[in-house]
Motif scaffolding. Sequence first.
Motif, short mmCIF file in Angstrom:
data_model
loop_
_atom_site.label_atom_id
_atom_site.label_comp_id
_atom_site.label_asym_id
_atom_site.label_seq_id
_atom_site.Cartn_x
_atom_site.Cartn_y
_atom_site.Cartn_z
N MET A 94 0.66 -1.25 0.40
CA MET A 94 0.07 -0.24 -0.37
C MET A 94 0.77 0.63 -0.18
N ILE A 95 2.42 1.24 0.69
CA ILE A 95 2.48 2.89 1.12
C ILE A 95 3.22 2.74 -0.29
N LEU A 96 3.43 1.54 -1.08
CA LEU A 96 4.43 1.77 -2.94
C LEU A 96 3.28 1.86 -3.36
N MET A 97 2.21 1.68 -3.08
CA MET A 97 1.08 2.10 -4.09
C MET A 97 0.78 3.41 -4.41
N VAL A 120 -6.78 -7.92 -5.15
CA VAL A 120 -6.06 -9.78 -5.47
C VAL A 120 -5.03 -9.63 -4.73
N ALA A 121 -4.12 -9.01 -4.87
CA ALA A 121 -2.54 -9.81 -3.80
C ALA A 121 -2.42 -10.01 -2.80
N THR A 122 -4.37 -9.13 -2.01
CA THR A 122 -4.37 -9.57 -0.25
C THR A 122 -5.61 -10.56 -0.33
N VAL A 123 -6.64 -10.93 -1.51
CA VAL A 123 -7.97 -11.96 -0.90
C VAL A 123 -6.91 -13.05 -1.05
N ILE A 124 -6.81 -13.68 -2.16
CA ILE A 124 -6.56 -14.50 -3.01
C ILE A 124 -5.55 -15.07 -1.69
N THR A 161 2.72 -8.98 -8.18
CA THR A 161 2.43 -7.57 -7.93
C THR A 161 3.85 -6.26 -7.68
N GLU A 162 4.95 -6.80 -7.20
CA GLU A 162 6.01 -6.19 -6.96
C GLU A 162 6.56 -6.01 -8.30
N SER A 163 6.30 -6.60 -9.18
CA SER A 163 6.71 -6.59 -10.95
C SER A 163 6.65 -5.39 -11.33
N ILE A 164 4.63 -5.48 -11.10
CA ILE A 164 3.71 -4.51 -11.65
C ILE A 164 4.43 -2.86 -11.26
N LEU A 165 4.37 -2.96 -9.98
CA LEU A 165 4.59 -2.20 -9.57
C LEU A 165 5.83 -1.02 -10.15
N LEU A 201 10.56 -7.52 -1.40
CA LEU A 201 9.60 -8.69 -0.93
C LEU A 201 9.84 -9.47 -1.67
N VAL A 202 10.44 -9.85 -3.30
CA VAL A 202 10.09 -10.49 -4.25
C VAL A 202 11.59 -11.49 -3.26
N GLY A 203 12.37 -11.19 -3.19
CA GLY A 203 13.37 -12.84 -2.45
C GLY A 203 12.99 -12.67 -0.92
#
Length: 207
Positions: A94-97, A120-124, A161-165, A201-203
């Motif tokens: 959320m901070i990054l968004m 999507v990144a939270t519910v799933i 998600t992180e890739s999109i951001l 985050l990805v790591g």
Amino acid sequence: MNLFRGIDVVTASSASALSFLVWESCTTLDDEVEYIWSKSYTSPIKWLYLFTRYIGLGDLVATPYFGYRSALSCRGWIVLQMGGLQAMVTLVEMILMLRVHALYNRDPRMRAFLILLILVATVIPATGMGLSASKTMFSPSCAVMHIDNPLTFISYIYSITESILLILTVVKCVHTSRTTLRHAPVIVLMLRDGMLAFFALVGRSLV
């Protein structure tokens, strides 16, 4: 013996992480008071930062109280760990968004896209974690013995998600640099922080 060894490993790991967080919080408290606490109570960044900073601390403090006496307490422990992880990842995202939203001049279309992305990144992942925790089998020391629903797909969702951001950040930063014909310090800073957040985050999600 295996039971006590497992408990010792979990306890030592939690204590080490807790010690580091307490030390880091104490050494940066003056900056936190100056730059975060002084912000308005209506500032979303203020509350996102504080929740992100202290939810992990609370998680580590609460973990030892679950004990290791039954499958129920083990399940409660793993739910606490999963819930804490999901909450921290969601808050950081959320901070990054918010940063990306600011980069795009608070475009309503970008805001709608980011809201959909965070849902999507939270519910799933939260649903997947809940289903996995309910069917997980534990050893007496709370080590996971069997899990019906592997959590690998959750790391993929985090990575996407992180890739999109990161892509949105890079595209906007490059476009801004080209149109202004100079590298503004704030743009360079946002690009650098965006890349660091991506790799961190990805790591973390792939470990």
